[in-house]
Scaffold this motif. Structure first.
Motif, PDB file in Angstrom:
ATOM      1  N   SER A  24      87.586   2.711  42.342  1.00  0.00           N
ATOM      2  CA  SER A  24      86.201   2.262  42.159  1.00  0.00           C
ATOM      3  C   SER A  24      85.522   3.043  41.036  1.00  0.00           C
ATOM      4  O   SER A  24      84.805   2.470  40.209  1.00  0.00           O
ATOM      5  CB  SER A  24      85.404   2.431  43.457  1.00  0.00           C
ATOM      6  OG  SER A  24      85.813   1.494  44.415  1.00  0.00           O
ATOM      7  N   ASP A  42      82.139  -6.234  39.411  1.00  0.00           N
ATOM      8  CA  ASP A  42      80.916  -6.362  40.210  1.00  0.00           C
ATOM      9  C   ASP A  42      80.510  -4.960  40.674  1.00  0.00           C
ATOM     10  O   ASP A  42      81.143  -4.367  41.548  1.00  0.00           O
ATOM     11  CB  ASP A  42      81.188  -7.272  41.411  1.00  0.00           C
ATOM     12  CG  ASP A  42      79.975  -7.490  42.285  1.00  0.00           C
ATOM     13  OD1 ASP A  42      78.903  -6.906  42.006  1.00  0.00           O
ATOM     14  OD2 ASP A  42      80.105  -8.247  43.270  1.00  0.00           O
ATOM     15  N   LEU A  43      79.463  -4.425  40.053  1.00  0.00           N
ATOM     16  CA  LEU A  43      79.039  -3.061  40.379  1.00  0.00           C
ATOM     17  C   LEU A  43      78.601  -2.919  41.834  1.00  0.00           C
ATOM     18  O   LEU A  43      78.845  -1.880  42.456  1.00  0.00           O
ATOM     19  CB  LEU A  43      77.909  -2.615  39.451  1.00  0.00           C
ATOM     20  CG  LEU A  43      78.315  -2.346  38.006  1.00  0.00           C
ATOM     21  CD1 LEU A  43      77.095  -1.989  37.170  1.00  0.00           C
ATOM     22  CD2 LEU A  43      79.353  -1.256  37.943  1.00  0.00           C
ATOM     23  N   GLY A  44      78.001  -3.942  42.377  1.00  0.00           N
ATOM     24  CA  GLY A  44      77.592  -3.892  43.787  1.00  0.00           C
ATOM     25  C   GLY A  44      78.800  -3.752  44.703  1.00  0.00           C
ATOM     26  O   GLY A  44      78.805  -2.936  45.634  1.00  0.00           O
ATOM     27  N   GLN A  45      79.842  -4.527  44.425  1.00  0.00           N
ATOM     28  CA  GLN A  45      81.063  -4.444  45.223  1.00  0.00           C
ATOM     29  C   GLN A  45      81.741  -3.085  45.051  1.00  0.00           C
ATOM     30  O   GLN A  45      82.258  -2.515  46.006  1.00  0.00           O
ATOM     31  CB  GLN A  45      82.036  -5.563  44.843  1.00  0.00           C
ATOM     32  CG  GLN A  45      83.275  -5.595  45.706  1.00  0.00           C
ATOM     33  CD  GLN A  45      82.944  -5.849  47.177  1.00  0.00           C
ATOM     34  OE1 GLN A  45      82.212  -6.771  47.508  1.00  0.00           O
ATOM     35  NE2 GLN A  45      83.490  -5.019  48.057  1.00  0.00           N
ATOM     36  N   GLU A  46      81.715  -2.560  43.836  1.00  0.00           N
ATOM     37  CA  GLU A  46      82.318  -1.243  43.596  1.00  0.00           C
ATOM     38  C   GLU A  46      81.583  -0.154  44.375  1.00  0.00           C
ATOM     39  O   GLU A  46      82.208   0.762  44.903  1.00  0.00           O
ATOM     40  CB  GLU A  46      82.341  -0.912  42.103  1.00  0.00           C
ATOM     41  CG  GLU A  46      83.233  -1.811  41.283  1.00  0.00           C
ATOM     42  CD  GLU A  46      84.682  -1.823  41.743  1.00  0.00           C
ATOM     43  OE1 GLU A  46      85.176  -0.806  42.260  1.00  0.00           O
ATOM     44  OE2 GLU A  46      85.336  -2.878  41.582  1.00  0.00           O
ATOM     45  N   MET A  47      80.269  -0.264  44.458  1.00  0.00           N
ATOM     46  CA  MET A  47      79.504   0.722  45.242  1.00  0.00           C
ATOM     47  C   MET A  47      79.814   0.584  46.725  1.00  0.00           C
ATOM     48  O   MET A  47      79.928   1.585  47.443  1.00  0.00           O
ATOM     49  CB  MET A  47      77.995   0.564  44.985  1.00  0.00           C
ATOM     50  CG  MET A  47      77.574   1.001  43.596  1.00  0.00           C
ATOM     51  SD  MET A  47      78.082   2.692  43.177  1.00  0.00           S
ATOM     52  CE  MET A  47      77.230   3.637  44.409  1.00  0.00           C
ATOM     53  N   LEU A  48      79.954  -0.651  47.195  1.00  0.00           N
ATOM     54  CA  LEU A  48      80.346  -0.854  48.597  1.00  0.00           C
ATOM     55  C   LEU A  48      81.734  -0.283  48.865  1.00  0.00           C
ATOM     56  O   LEU A  48      81.956   0.379  49.892  1.00  0.00           O
ATOM     57  CB  LEU A  48      80.313  -2.338  48.951  1.00  0.00           C
ATOM     58  CG  LEU A  48      78.942  -2.972  49.077  1.00  0.00           C
ATOM     59  CD1 LEU A  48      79.077  -4.480  49.262  1.00  0.00           C
ATOM     60  CD2 LEU A  48      78.179  -2.371  50.244  1.00  0.00           C
ATOM     61  N   THR A  51      81.487   3.500  48.989  1.00  0.00           N
ATOM     62  CA  THR A  51      80.869   3.933  50.243  1.00  0.00           C
ATOM     63  C   THR A  51      81.843   3.796  51.405  1.00  0.00           C
ATOM     64  O   THR A  51      81.946   4.687  52.257  1.00  0.00           O
ATOM     65  CB  THR A  51      79.587   3.121  50.518  1.00  0.00           C
ATOM     66  OG1 THR A  51      78.689   3.296  49.414  1.00  0.00           O
ATOM     67  CG2 THR A  51      78.914   3.562  51.797  1.00  0.00           C
TER      68      THR A  51
END
Length: 80
Positions: A24, A42-48, A51
């Motif tokens: 990630s 997808d930055l949102g998916q990478e942050m998920l 986490t």
């Protein structure tokens, strides 16, 4: 299942979580170095994903600590 097996499973889980977090981080770093509009990350998916890897690592570390504590208790019982 023995305590050593539990410890090995926890270590394997932590290693897998580390690999996931590294992937990630590399993806996010790739986005910041690419030209605008050229990345399909997808930055949102990478942050998920990051986490989830963090939570998984903490859970496996807790399992490992509990197994190590159990090992200590068993060693103390055997000595007595």
């Amino acid at each position: 299942m023995g305590i050593s097996a539990i410890l090995n499973i926890a270590v394997s889980g932590m290693q897998e979580n580390t690999r996931s977090l590294t992937a990630s981080a590399r993806n996010v770093a790739g986005v910041t170095t690419s030209l605008p509009g050229t990345s399909d990350i997808d930055l949102g998916q990478e942050m998920l994903d990051a986490t989830q890897a963090e939570i998984g690592f903490k859970a496996n570390a807790t399992v490992w600590e509990t197994g190590a504590d159990m090992w200590d208790v068993l060693a103390a019982i055997k000595r007595d």
